[in-house]
Design an enzyme around this catalytic site. Structure first.
Site, mmCIF file in Angstrom:
data_model
loop_
_atom_site.group_PDB
_atom_site.id
_atom_site.type_symbol
_atom_site.label_atom_id
_atom_site.label_comp_id
_atom_site.label_asym_id
_atom_site.label_seq_id
_atom_site.Cartn_x
_atom_site.Cartn_y
_atom_site.Cartn_z
ATOM 1 N N ASN A 241 7.915 -6.348 -2.937
ATOM 2 C CA ASN A 241 7.949 -5.388 -1.773
ATOM 3 C C ASN A 241 8.695 -6.087 -0.640
ATOM 4 O O ASN A 241 8.041 -6.841 -0.120
ATOM 5 C CB ASN A 241 6.494 -4.825 -1.760
ATOM 6 C CG ASN A 241 6.376 -3.731 -0.669
ATOM 7 O OD1 ASN A 241 7.224 -3.920 0.510
ATOM 8 N ND2 ASN A 241 5.759 -2.640 -0.951
ATOM 9 N N GLU B 252 8.456 3.786 -3.155
ATOM 10 C CA GLU B 252 7.002 4.267 -2.740
ATOM 11 C C GLU B 252 7.016 5.222 -1.789
ATOM 12 O O GLU B 252 7.624 4.887 -0.765
ATOM 13 C CB GLU B 252 5.963 3.247 -2.407
ATOM 14 C CG GLU B 252 5.796 2.046 -3.379
ATOM 15 C CD GLU B 252 5.053 0.914 -2.677
ATOM 16 O OE1 GLU B 252 4.525 1.211 -1.246
ATOM 17 O OE2 GLU B 252 4.818 -0.087 -3.194
ATOM 18 N N THR C 117 -1.284 0.742 2.953
ATOM 19 C CA THR C 117 -1.999 1.910 2.215
ATOM 20 C C THR C 117 -3.556 1.490 1.756
ATOM 21 O O THR C 117 -3.685 0.616 0.877
ATOM 22 C CB THR C 117 -1.307 2.071 0.462
ATOM 23 O OG1 THR C 117 0.088 1.919 1.046
ATOM 24 C CG2 THR C 117 -1.406 3.250 -0.054
HETATM 25 N N1 PXP Z 1 1.989 -1.749 -4.342
HETATM 26 C C1 PXP Z 1 1.988 -0.528 -3.488
HETATM 27 C C2 PXP Z 1 1.714 0.949 -4.065
HETATM 28 C C3 PXP Z 1 1.904 -0.578 -2.130
HETATM 29 O O1 PXP Z 1 1.579 0.529 -1.227
HETATM 30 C C4 PXP Z 1 1.874 -1.961 -1.652
HETATM 31 C C5 PXP Z 1 1.932 -2.019 0.003
HETATM 32 O O2 PXP Z 1 3.025 -1.331 0.555
HETATM 33 C C6 PXP Z 1 1.904 -3.057 -2.468
HETATM 34 C C7 PXP Z 1 2.056 -2.667 -3.651
HETATM 35 C C8 PXP Z 1 2.108 -4.487 -1.946
HETATM 36 O O3 PXP Z 1 1.129 -4.676 -1.255
HETATM 37 P P1 PXP Z 1 1.000 -6.082 -0.661
HETATM 38 O O4 PXP Z 1 2.001 -6.136 0.688
HETATM 39 O O5 PXP Z 1 -0.473 -6.281 -0.008
HETATM 40 O O6 PXP Z 1 1.335 -7.313 -1.357
#
Ligand code: PXP
Length: 258
Positions: A6, A68, A99
């Site tokens: 991400n 997303e 989120t």
């Molecule tokens: N998956 C989803 C659906 C998310 O909303 C997020 C955060 O935007 C992530 C994964 C990644 O989370 P993190 O940044 O805590 O690794």
């Protein structure tokens, strides 16, 4: 196990000065060479990635893109216009930092949103809390994927294994005895495992994500039913010190060691 990186936090840094550094496309190209998927979240308030990021990434990167977004009309029409490989529907609150929980699958319009995305040849994933009811509902809604929210697991792991409760970043609701923390952590991991197994048996593909980092990823990567992790914050944070390519490689090594 596949890794979606991400890249929202690359754009967070860019937006801090409203310039074009770090360049989001450059980050996406590094992800495309070293991981299996680029994940990005266009928020209603456009606080980090924006439409033009999605557009240039889709134009220049060969690896699949997982967008997303919230289940609202404007975001869905944007998703259908750009048609990335996958859309992950997530709950979104303007005031949250990230989120905070899984989708409410009883919310208005969810079935219509899934059908609309599928009719544009977009794979649909639902970001859900890891529990039986949500997994069953996601299967009934005929989603392709579910992504299990690992945020509660990550918080418990951090509270149990690190000194966070003694720092200014303490997680207030987890100010518990170590005995209680351990028991909750074990239960949360079990919830993720049984939700993943149930989902797989019901024909869903299973991803997981949120709060995963270099310390807590291995237990999740051991779960056979999960085929993909989406990780952002910890990889981008590590990249500040070792570079994005190396940060991704280190995470993949932990995932594949499990
Ligand atoms: N998956 C989803 C659906 C998310 O909303 C997020 C955060 O935007 C992530 C994964 C990644 O989370 P993190 O940044 O805590 O690794």
């Amino acid at each position: 196990m596949l890794l979606g990186v991400n890249i929202d936090h690359i754009a967070v840094l860019r937006e801090a000065r409203q310039v074009d550094e770090p360049n989001v496309l450059e980050a996406a190209l590094i992800v495309a060479r070293n991981a299996e998927q680029i994940t990005l979240h266009i928020r209603e308030d456009r606080r980090h990635v924006k439409e033009h990021d999605l557009e240039t990434i889709l134009k220049h990167c060969k690896c699949p893109v997982n967008l997303e977004c919230a289940n609202d009309e404007a975001m869905l029409s944007l998703a259908c216009e750009f048609a990335p490989h996958r859309v992950t529907l997530v709950p979104e609150k303007r005031e949250e930092l990230t989120t905070e929980g899984g989708l409410n699958l009883e919310s208005k319009g969810i079935l219509k949103a899934i059908d609309t995305l599928k009719s544009h040849d977009i794979e649909v994933s639902l970001f859900i809390d890891p529990n039986e009811a949500s997994v069953k509902k996601a299967a009934a809604l005929k989603a392709d994927f579910v992504e299990l929210h690992t945020g509660a697991y990550a918080n418990l792991h951090s509270a149990f294994y690190t000194n966070i409760l003694k720092t200014p970043y303490k997680i207030k609701e987890l100010d518990l005895s170590r005995f209680e923390l351990r028991s909750r952590l074990e239960k949360e991991l079990e919830r993720i495992k049984s939700s993943a197994n149930l989902g797989l048996n019901l024909g869903l593909k299973i991803a997981a994500g949120h709060g995963l980092n270099y310390k807590n990823v291995e237990e999740i990567a051991k779960i056979q039913a999960i085929c993909e992790l989406n990780i952002g914050q910890s990889i981008v944070a590590r990249a500040v010190f070792v570079g994005l390519e190396q940060a991704i490689k280190e995470m993949k090594a932990l995932m594949n060691a499990s």
